[in-house]
Design a protein around this motif. Structure first.
Motif, PDB file in Angstrom:
ATOM      1  N   GLU A 167       0.795  -1.234   0.000  1.00 35.99           N
ATOM      2  CA  GLU A 167       0.000   0.000   0.000  1.00 35.99           C
ATOM      3  C   GLU A 167       0.824   1.278   0.000  1.00 35.99           C
ATOM      4  OE1 GLU A 167       0.379  -2.104   2.480  1.00 35.99           O
ATOM      5  OE2 GLU A 167       0.921  -0.951   4.238  1.00 35.99           O
ATOM      6  N   SER A 168       2.098   1.202   0.393  1.00 33.30           N
ATOM      7  CA  SER A 168       2.855   2.456   0.548  1.00 33.30           C
ATOM      8  C   SER A 168       4.340   2.204   0.303  1.00 33.30           C
ATOM      9  CB  SER A 168       2.668   2.989   1.970  1.00 33.30           C
ATOM     10  OG  SER A 168       3.246   2.086   2.911  1.00 33.30           O
ATOM     11  N   TRP A 222       6.584   2.826   2.327  1.00 30.78           N
ATOM     12  CA  TRP A 222       7.100   2.224   3.568  1.00 30.78           C
ATOM     13  C   TRP A 222       6.988   0.702   3.474  1.00 30.78           C
ATOM     14  CZ3 TRP A 222       6.146  -1.153   7.380  1.00 30.78           C
ATOM     15  CH2 TRP A 222       6.862  -1.028   8.567  1.00 30.78           C
ATOM     16  N   ARG A 223       5.832   0.236   3.041  1.00 32.59           N
ATOM     17  CA  ARG A 223       5.567  -1.210   2.998  1.00 32.59           C
ATOM     18  C   ARG A 223       6.502  -1.901   2.000  1.00 32.59           C
ATOM     19  NH1 ARG A 223       3.971  -3.573   6.850  1.00 32.59           N
ATOM     20  NH2 ARG A 223       2.380  -2.030   7.143  1.00 32.59           N
ATOM     21  N   ASP A 264       6.420  -4.933  12.945  1.00 31.69           N
ATOM     22  CA  ASP A 264       5.789  -3.683  12.547  1.00 31.69           C
ATOM     23  C   ASP A 264       4.546  -3.380  13.384  1.00 31.69           C
ATOM     24  OD1 ASP A 264       3.804  -2.883   9.609  1.00 31.69           O
ATOM     25  OD2 ASP A 264       4.586  -1.561  11.182  1.00 31.69           O
ATOM     26  N   ARG A 265       3.468  -4.119  13.224  1.00 32.56           N
ATOM     27  CA  ARG A 265       2.210  -3.800  13.908  1.00 32.56           C
ATOM     28  C   ARG A 265       1.880  -4.869  14.966  1.00 32.56           C
ATOM     29  NH1 ARG A 265      -1.805  -2.108   8.835  1.00 32.56           N
ATOM     30  NH2 ARG A 265      -0.425  -0.546   7.898  1.00 32.56           N
ATOM     31  N   PHE A 303       4.273   3.417  18.049  1.00 34.12           N
ATOM     32  CA  PHE A 303       3.457   4.334  17.247  1.00 34.12           C
ATOM     33  C   PHE A 303       2.864   5.462  18.092  1.00 34.12           C
ATOM     34  CE2 PHE A 303       4.187   1.715  13.825  1.00 34.12           C
ATOM     35  CZ  PHE A 303       3.635   0.446  13.932  1.00 34.12           C
ATOM     36  N   PRO A 349      -0.863   1.270  13.957  1.00 32.47           N
ATOM     37  CA  PRO A 349      -0.287   2.597  13.726  1.00 32.47           C
ATOM     38  C   PRO A 349      -1.342   3.699  13.659  1.00 32.47           C
ATOM     39  CG  PRO A 349       0.002   1.225  11.778  1.00 32.47           C
ATOM     40  CD  PRO A 349      -0.466   0.343  12.883  1.00 32.47           C
ATOM     41  N   ARG A 409      -1.036   6.333  16.613  1.00 37.56           N
ATOM     42  CA  ARG A 409      -0.542   7.663  16.223  1.00 37.56           C
ATOM     43  C   ARG A 409      -1.571   8.744  16.586  1.00 37.56           C
ATOM     44  NH1 ARG A 409       2.113   5.462  10.526  1.00 37.56           N
ATOM     45  NH2 ARG A 409       4.010   4.683  11.530  1.00 37.56           N
ATOM     46  N   PHE A 448      -3.738   4.675   4.311  1.00 37.04           N
ATOM     47  CA  PHE A 448      -2.273   4.693   4.116  1.00 37.04           C
ATOM     48  C   PHE A 448      -1.858   4.801   2.642  1.00 37.04           C
ATOM     49  CE2 PHE A 448      -0.677   4.663   8.200  1.00 37.04           C
ATOM     50  CZ  PHE A 448      -1.043   3.587   8.984  1.00 37.04           C
ATOM     51  N   HIS A 505      -0.959  10.390   8.787  1.00 37.41           N
ATOM     52  CA  HIS A 505      -0.340   9.241   9.474  1.00 37.41           C
ATOM     53  C   HIS A 505       0.741   8.584   8.620  1.00 37.41           C
ATOM     54  CE1 HIS A 505      -3.803   8.385  12.573  1.00 37.41           C
ATOM     55  NE2 HIS A 505      -3.371   9.618  12.617  1.00 37.41           N
ATOM     56  N   ASN A 506       0.838   8.882   7.337  1.00 40.39           N
ATOM     57  CA  ASN A 506       2.018   8.433   6.580  1.00 40.39           C
ATOM     58  C   ASN A 506       2.272   9.345   5.385  1.00 40.39           C
ATOM     59  OD1 ASN A 506       0.155   7.473   4.639  1.00 40.39           O
ATOM     60  ND2 ASN A 506       1.420   5.688   4.197  1.00 40.39           N
ATOM     61  N   ASP A 533       6.711   8.485   8.542  1.00 41.38           N
ATOM     62  CA  ASP A 533       7.390   7.421   7.775  1.00 41.38           C
ATOM     63  C   ASP A 533       8.815   7.832   7.438  1.00 41.38           C
ATOM     64  OD1 ASP A 533       4.903   5.552   5.763  1.00 41.38           O
ATOM     65  OD2 ASP A 533       5.517   5.460   7.858  1.00 41.38           O
ATOM     66  N   CYS A 575       9.636   6.565  10.660  1.00 37.91           N
ATOM     67  CA  CYS A 575       9.194   5.249  11.131  1.00 37.91           C
ATOM     68  C   CYS A 575       9.988   4.248  10.300  1.00 37.91           C
ATOM     69  CB  CYS A 575       7.688   5.077  10.905  1.00 37.91           C
ATOM     70  SG  CYS A 575       7.127   3.418  11.312  1.00 37.91           S
TER      71      CYS A 575
HETATM   72  C1  GZL Z   1       4.026   1.583  10.280  1.00 38.44           C
HETATM   73  C2  GZL Z   1       3.370   0.808   9.156  1.00 38.44           C
HETATM   74  C3  GZL Z   1       2.498   1.719   8.361  1.00 38.44           C
HETATM   75  C4  GZL Z   1       3.290   2.830   7.674  1.00 38.44           C
HETATM   76  C5  GZL Z   1       2.495   2.982   6.432  1.00 38.44           C
HETATM   77  O1  GZL Z   1       4.922   0.756  10.942  1.00 38.44           O
HETATM   78  O2  GZL Z   1       2.564  -0.238   9.679  1.00 38.44           O
HETATM   79  O3  GZL Z   1       1.893   0.946   7.334  1.00 38.44           O
HETATM   80  O4  GZL Z   1       3.359   4.010   8.431  1.00 38.44           O
HETATM   81  C6  GZL Z   1       2.257   1.533   6.078  1.00 38.44           C
HETATM   82  O5  GZL Z   1       3.142   3.661   5.399  1.00 38.44           O
HETATM   83  O6  GZL Z   1       1.274   1.408   5.125  1.00 38.44           O
END
Ligand code: GZL
Length: 311
Positions: free
Chosen positions: A28-29, A31-32, A105-106, A124, A161, A165, A191, A216-217, A245, A265
């Motif tokens: 999705e991003s 970051w991912r 991560d989550r 977070f 997150p 956040r 995201f 948030h991102n 991020d 992040c």
């Molecule tokens: C954070 C992560 C989040 C990022 C987003 O650790 O889980 O998910 O902040 C990603 O960019 O989609």
């Protein structure tokens, strides 16, 4: 880590390669994507057999991936849970199959702490607090007077997150800015860039007097920037932006003056994950939460920091 057959000395002649089953949230991003690359590279470096699946941000896909890893009798299961609830059943199946589970991560909400061994990931709530503290600096630098009218682009509904956040940001806002900050509108952009663009366009229709965006991102912030500009406003000036991020495109936008501050992040969790997987596989005790290290960056640091960005 190099497989060290020489010291093992076991009759089987060296330790069996670790097989790790990994269920990833999606793609999705930025970051991912960086997180996925880090996991795959680190597994290769460690010499592990990696079974990897992308759930396209759907919990049911993660649950079926975990079930398939159980059926394949992998040594360790790791995953980044897309949302915090709904995992007890499948984690109980992994426990019954004696396969240890590591979160990356989550985190998850669970009634039974024994259902996962450890979480390798960021704090977070602290990222939310850091974002609010950063916003105070940004508002002061910009000389913004009067009420700070904040639009909040939330992460995926129900995701750790997003929940944490928002909580951390509100904690600092209530403590330090109760009289002059107001979150006038808040909604999930899931995201993604598309989500950020779409929701920000709606925000500007309903609340044209917004003067701050807390995203948030970075991907949602980058999408929102397109809608802000389409509305004839200057991101980073008419609407101050703080995001989380620290992906490369976030730093590019910041170096162009369109984002005012980014809370980092760190997605590069691969090496820490593989280290924990080995310890867990060998029955060593590990900390319950292995936190990642990360910093905060303001606009005047963007140009200098950009070449250092690894993701
Ligand atoms: C954070 C992560 C989040 C990022 C987003 O650790 O889980 O998910 O902040 C990603 O960019 O989609």
């Amino acid at each position: 880590a190099k497989k060290d057959d020489s010291s093992s000395g076991s009759s089987s002649g060296g330790s069996k390669t670790i097989t790790l089953g990994f269920s990833q949230v999606g793609a999705e991003s930025g970051w991912r994507s960086a997180n996925t690359t880090s996991v795959k590279d680190a597994a290769k470096e460690a010499g592990y057999t990696l079974k990897f699946s992308d759930a396209q941000q759907k919990q049911e896909n993660q649950i079926s991936a975990i079930r398939s890893y159980i059926a394949q009798k992998v040594d360790v299961i790791a995953f980044s849970p897309v949302v915090v609830t709904g995992w007890d059943a499948v984690l109980k199946e992994a426990k019954a199959a004696k396969i240890p589970v590591v979160l990356t991560d989550r985190s998850v909400e669970t009634s039974d702490d024994s259902l996962y061994v450890t979480l390798v990931g960021s704090d977070f709530t602290d990222e939310g607090r850091r974002a609010a503290k950063m916003l105070a600096t940004v508002v002061e630098k910009a000389g913004l007077k009067g009420t700070v009218k904040i639009a909040q682009l939330e992460g995926t509904t129900g995701a750790a997150p997003a929940i944490e956040r928002a909580k951390g940001f509100k904690e600092v806002m209530d403590a330090d800015h109760a009289d002059d900050w107001k979150i006038v509108v808040s909604q999930t952009g899931d995201f993604t860039r598309a989500g950020g663009k779409q929701v920000m366009a709606a925000f500007l229709q309903s609340n044209p007097d917004i003067n701050v965006l807390f995203a948030h991102n970075d991907d949602m912030a980058i999408g929102a920037i397109q809608s802000i500009e389409a509305a004839g406003k200057k991101p980073g000036k008419d609407i101050l932006i703080v995001s989380i991020d620290g992906v490369k495109d976030g730093f590019v936008a910041m170096s162009e003056g369109k984002i005012n501050g980014i809370v980092e992040c760190n997605p590069l969790l691969g090496p820490q994950l593989m280290d924990v997987v080995k310890k867990v596989h060998e029955g060593e005790t590990v900390e319950r939460w292995i936190k990642t290290k990360e910093g905060d960056y303001l606009q005047d640091q963007a140009k200098a920091e950009l070449p250092n960005r690894k993701y």
